[in-house]
Design an enzyme around this catalytic site. Structure first.
Site, mmCIF file in Angstrom:
data_model
loop_
_atom_site.group_PDB
_atom_site.id
_atom_site.type_symbol
_atom_site.label_atom_id
_atom_site.label_comp_id
_atom_site.label_asym_id
_atom_site.label_seq_id
_atom_site.Cartn_x
_atom_site.Cartn_y
_atom_site.Cartn_z
ATOM 1 N N LYS A 60 0.854 -1.181 0.000
ATOM 2 C CA LYS A 60 0.000 0.000 0.000
ATOM 3 C C LYS A 60 0.892 1.232 0.000
ATOM 4 O O LYS A 60 1.837 1.310 0.767
ATOM 5 C CB LYS A 60 -0.916 0.024 1.222
ATOM 6 C CG LYS A 60 -1.852 1.231 1.247
ATOM 7 C CD LYS A 60 -2.815 1.193 2.409
ATOM 8 C CE LYS A 60 -2.236 1.771 3.661
ATOM 9 N NZ LYS A 60 -1.938 3.200 3.616
ATOM 10 N N GLU A 94 0.792 5.565 0.004
ATOM 11 C CA GLU A 94 0.036 6.805 0.156
ATOM 12 C C GLU A 94 0.506 7.801 -0.890
ATOM 13 O O GLU A 94 1.700 7.924 -1.145
ATOM 14 C CB GLU A 94 0.258 7.397 1.554
ATOM 15 C CG GLU A 94 -0.328 6.548 2.656
ATOM 16 C CD GLU A 94 -0.170 7.185 4.023
ATOM 17 O OE1 GLU A 94 0.336 8.327 4.116
ATOM 18 O OE2 GLU A 94 -0.552 6.544 5.008
ATOM 19 N N GLU A 116 -9.357 8.396 2.638
ATOM 20 C CA GLU A 116 -9.345 8.686 4.070
ATOM 21 C C GLU A 116 -9.689 10.139 4.362
ATOM 22 O O GLU A 116 -9.160 11.053 3.724
ATOM 23 C CB GLU A 116 -7.980 8.361 4.692
ATOM 24 C CG GLU A 116 -7.958 8.632 6.195
ATOM 25 C CD GLU A 116 -6.794 8.027 6.934
ATOM 26 O OE1 GLU A 116 -6.693 8.283 8.146
ATOM 27 O OE2 GLU A 116 -5.984 7.303 6.328
#
Length: 200
Positions: A28, A30, A97
């Site tokens: 993952k 960001e 998010e």
């Protein structure tokens, strides 16, 4: 932090290492538009990538702290552009998010890949919460984002168990015979006799 930000080559090396040594099936990352080349480098090497846009906690200080992203038209467009960029770079899904629910739902509808919401409303394809947060496994006074729903209080229950254990150990209630290993009485008698014989 620091395993993929320098260059796409560094990110690929890190991803290969994590897959080989950590035995994970994906990584993952960001970041949005600015990390699309990095994501593409990793996905072209055959490693699946989960994207993460909106609030990116690893860079929250550069964003002015833990702040909702996409609250303005310009901000919402940035979230959409980031999500489209990571999709085009090969992400199999993307985390949204701390984004307004309406924005997250609209972004989800524009993508071909699933969205995983965390503080982004129920219009995402799926949801995630940090286990420590949702289970209440932290001491009192810890900051919790608005979107966290605490489903339990593991910290309080653990503390209660530790206090009970301490009390039972001090009073010698624990360990009870049920928690110990017995010895055949004849063997115990012989052991005691040998100890006494050594004292003489």
């Amino acid at each position: 932090m620091g395993s993929y930000e320098i260059a796409p080559e560094q990110a690929l090396e890190s991803a290969i290492r994590v897959v080989k040594e950590g035995r994970v099936q994906s990584v993952k990352l960001e970041g949005g538009v600015e990390f699309a080349p990095t994501i593409e480098k990793i996905t072209r090497a055959g490693i699946p990538v989960l994207g993460h846009v909106g609030l990116t906690p690893q860079r929250q200080h550069a964003m002015g702290g833990f702040r909702v992203q996409g609250k303005t038209t310009t901000g919402a467009l940035k979230v959409l552009e980031d999500a489209l960029a990571v999709q085009a770079a090969g992400c199999f899904a993307v985390v949204l998010e701390a984004v307004p629910a309406e924005v997250a739902a609209l972004v989800t509808n524009k993508l071909k890949i699933p969205t995983i919401g965390i503080g982004a409303g129920n219009g995402c394809s799926g949801q995630v919460l940090v286990q420590v947060d949702m289970s209440g496994n932290f001491p009192p006074g810890r900051f919790l984002p608005k979107f966290v729903k605490q489903y339990g209080n593991v910290w309080a229950e653990s503390l209660k168990a530790i206090e009970l254990y301490k009390s039972e150990v001090k009073s010698r209630q624990y360990p009870a015979p049920a928690h110990t290993y017995p010895m055949v009485p004849e063997e115990l008698t012989e052991f005691e006799r040998l100890i006494e014989a050594r004292r003489a």
